[in-house]
Design a protein around this motif. Structure first.
Motif, short mmCIF file in Angstrom:
data_model
loop_
_atom_site.label_atom_id
_atom_site.label_comp_id
_atom_site.label_asym_id
_atom_site.label_seq_id
_atom_site.Cartn_x
_atom_site.Cartn_y
_atom_site.Cartn_z
N ALA A 119 0.81 -1.21 0.00
CA ALA A 119 0.00 0.00 0.00
C ALA A 119 0.85 1.26 0.00
CB ALA A 119 -0.92 0.02 1.22
N ALA A 120 2.16 1.10 0.24
CA ALA A 120 3.04 2.27 0.28
C ALA A 120 3.42 2.66 -1.14
CB ALA A 120 4.29 1.96 1.11
N LYS A 121 2.49 3.31 -1.83
CA LYS A 121 2.64 3.58 -3.25
C LYS A 121 3.82 4.50 -3.55
CE LYS A 121 -0.89 1.11 -4.46
NZ LYS A 121 -0.67 -0.14 -5.18
N GLU A 122 4.21 5.28 -2.56
CA GLU A 122 5.28 6.21 -2.83
C GLU A 122 6.65 5.57 -2.68
OE1 GLU A 122 4.76 5.98 1.51
OE2 GLU A 122 3.43 6.16 -0.23
N LYS A 123 6.70 4.33 -2.24
CA LYS A 123 7.98 3.66 -1.99
C LYS A 123 8.18 2.52 -2.98
CE LYS A 123 10.60 1.22 1.57
NZ LYS A 123 10.61 0.72 2.95
N GLN A 124 9.25 2.56 -3.73
CA GLN A 124 9.54 1.52 -4.73
C GLN A 124 10.17 0.30 -4.07
OE1 GLN A 124 11.86 2.81 -8.11
NE2 GLN A 124 12.65 0.76 -8.41
N ALA A 125 9.69 -0.88 -4.43
CA ALA A 125 10.26 -2.11 -3.91
C ALA A 125 11.29 -2.64 -4.90
CB ALA A 125 9.17 -3.16 -3.70
N ASN A 126 12.48 -2.93 -4.44
CA ASN A 126 13.52 -3.47 -5.30
C ASN A 126 13.25 -4.94 -5.58
OD1 ASN A 126 15.04 -1.08 -5.46
ND2 ASN A 126 15.98 -1.50 -3.48
N LEU A 127 13.33 -5.30 -6.84
CA LEU A 127 13.17 -6.71 -7.22
C LEU A 127 14.49 -7.41 -6.97
CD1 LEU A 127 11.26 -8.78 -8.52
CD2 LEU A 127 12.22 -8.11 -10.73
N SER A 128 14.49 -8.43 -6.12
CA SER A 128 15.72 -9.11 -5.71
C SER A 128 16.21 -10.08 -6.78
CB SER A 128 15.50 -9.87 -4.40
OG SER A 128 15.11 -8.99 -3.37
N ILE A 129 17.52 -10.23 -6.88
CA ILE A 129 18.12 -11.23 -7.76
C ILE A 129 17.83 -12.63 -7.21
CG2 ILE A 129 20.29 -12.12 -8.68
CD1 ILE A 129 21.40 -9.25 -8.45
N SER A 130 17.40 -13.54 -8.08
CA SER A 130 17.05 -14.89 -7.64
C SER A 130 17.68 -15.93 -8.56
CB SER A 130 15.52 -15.06 -7.61
OG SER A 130 14.97 -14.83 -8.90
N PHE A 131 17.50 -17.21 -8.22
CA PHE A 131 18.10 -18.32 -8.98
C PHE A 131 17.02 -19.33 -9.35
CE2 PHE A 131 21.46 -16.48 -6.49
CZ PHE A 131 22.58 -16.54 -7.30
N LEU A 132 17.26 -20.08 -10.43
CA LEU A 132 16.38 -21.16 -10.83
C LEU A 132 16.85 -22.48 -10.23
CD1 LEU A 132 15.70 -20.51 -14.63
CD2 LEU A 132 14.32 -19.81 -12.67
N SER A 161 26.99 -10.89 -9.10
CA SER A 161 27.53 -11.75 -8.05
C SER A 161 27.91 -10.92 -6.83
CB SER A 161 28.76 -12.51 -8.55
OG SER A 161 28.43 -13.39 -9.60
N ARG A 162 28.53 -9.79 -7.04
CA ARG A 162 28.89 -8.89 -5.93
C ARG A 162 27.65 -8.35 -5.25
NH1 ARG A 162 32.96 -4.26 -7.14
NH2 ARG A 162 32.70 -4.14 -4.88
N GLN A 163 26.61 -8.06 -6.03
CA GLN A 163 25.37 -7.53 -5.47
C GLN A 163 24.72 -8.57 -4.56
OE1 GLN A 163 24.36 -4.51 -5.73
NE2 GLN A 163 22.39 -4.70 -4.69
N ILE A 164 24.80 -9.85 -4.93
CA ILE A 164 24.21 -10.92 -4.12
C ILE A 164 24.92 -11.03 -2.77
CG2 ILE A 164 23.87 -13.43 -3.95
CD1 ILE A 164 23.54 -13.38 -7.04
N ARG A 165 26.25 -10.89 -2.80
CA ARG A 165 27.04 -11.05 -1.57
C ARG A 165 27.00 -9.82 -0.67
NH1 ARG A 165 30.81 -13.41 -5.27
NH2 ARG A 165 32.03 -11.48 -5.28
N ARG A 166 26.54 -8.68 -1.24
CA ARG A 166 26.52 -7.45 -0.45
C ARG A 166 25.43 -7.53 0.61
NH1 ARG A 166 25.65 -2.39 -4.03
NH2 ARG A 166 27.64 -3.19 -4.86
N PRO A 167 25.70 -7.24 1.87
CA PRO A 167 24.68 -7.30 2.90
C PRO A 167 23.62 -6.24 2.67
CG PRO A 167 26.68 -6.29 3.75
CD PRO A 167 27.02 -6.83 2.39
N PRO A 168 22.35 -6.54 2.99
CA PRO A 168 21.28 -5.56 2.79
C PRO A 168 21.45 -4.35 3.70
CG PRO A 168 20.49 -7.43 4.08
CD PRO A 168 21.87 -7.79 3.59
N ILE A 169 20.99 -3.19 3.20
CA ILE A 169 21.07 -1.96 3.97
C ILE A 169 19.92 -1.89 4.98
CG2 ILE A 169 20.95 0.56 3.81
CD1 ILE A 169 22.14 0.36 1.03
N ASP A 170 20.25 -1.60 6.20
CA ASP A 170 19.24 -1.44 7.25
C ASP A 170 18.68 -0.03 7.15
OD1 ASP A 170 17.63 -1.39 9.44
OD2 ASP A 170 19.20 -1.82 10.93
#
Length: 212
Positions: free
Chosen positions: A87-100, A198-207
């Motif tokens: 419902a937070a229309k003003e906030k964009q959600a980042n689509l996470s990198i995933s694997f098959l 690959s670097r983006q996957i290993r980077r810890p998420p920002i709090d």
């Protein structure tokens, strides 16, 4: 090898301005994909609109149809990468990198193989299409892989290594030298994409709460 590059350079100088514009936009698209920027998709839309005509003009029927599909996926990809979070229309959600999973890869590869055989046979029997099976393979492989890009599936880069290598041969054979050189650059950028994601996957998420 030197003669091939000289031939390619000579052919490049004779390419239409529209093809060169499409190539420039295609390069911008992949660079922006690597950076995970949603603006890659507008570049893809206009690039593929031009390529649809270019490939049809040299009898690569499936490649032309593929670029029509790319135009649709450019809209879908932009929507996926721009989605809002609940419902937070003003906030964009980042689509996470995933694997098959292995079974998903098996399904994807089987689907590409079957569609390649069917459309390749049809084109070889009923049209004057050049390289019907290779043309079909790059087309159906790209159909599946472009969806993977839109969903930010990591292995899309590995699929592109194979598809772009085959496409490079096709374009060179049809004397689309600017597009063939684009595929050479794409192969380099694919490696960059693998490293960057690959670097983006290993980077810890920002709090984000800590930044409030």
């Amino acid at each position: 090898m030197l003669e091939l590059f000289q031939q390619g350079f000579s052919g490049l100088m004779q390419q239409s301005g529209w093809e060169l514009i499409a190539v420039a936009l295609a390069i911008a698209y992949l660079v922006l994909v690597i950076r995970e920027s949603r603006w890659c998709w507008p570049c893809a839309f206009f690039s593929t609109a031009i390529f649809s005509w270019v490939f049809f003009d040299v009898s690569l029927v499936m490649e032309s149809l593929l670029n029509v599909y790319y135009m649709v996926m450019a809209v879908y990809g932009y929507w996926c990468w721009q989605k809002h979070n609940g419902a937070a229309k003003e906030k964009q959600a980042n689509l996470s990198i995933s694997f098959l999973s292995f079974s998903q890869h098996l399904y994807a590869i089987t689907l590409i193989a079957v569609l390649t055989l069917v459309s390749g046979y049809f084109l070889s029997e009923h049209t004057q299409a050049a390289w019907p099976y290779l043309d079909s393979f790059t087309t159906w492989g790209a159909v599946v892989t472009t969806y993977m890009v839109a969903r930010k599936i990591f292995e899309n880069w590995l699929y592109w290594l194979v598809i772009d290598s085959v496409a490079l041969y096709l374009y060179w054979d049809r004397e689309l030298y600017a597009t063939a050189l684009l595929m050479m650059l794409y192969l380099v950028l694919v490696v960059v994409g693998i490293y960057t994601w690959s670097r983006q996957i290993r980077r810890p998420p920002i709090d984000e709460s800590a930044l409030a």
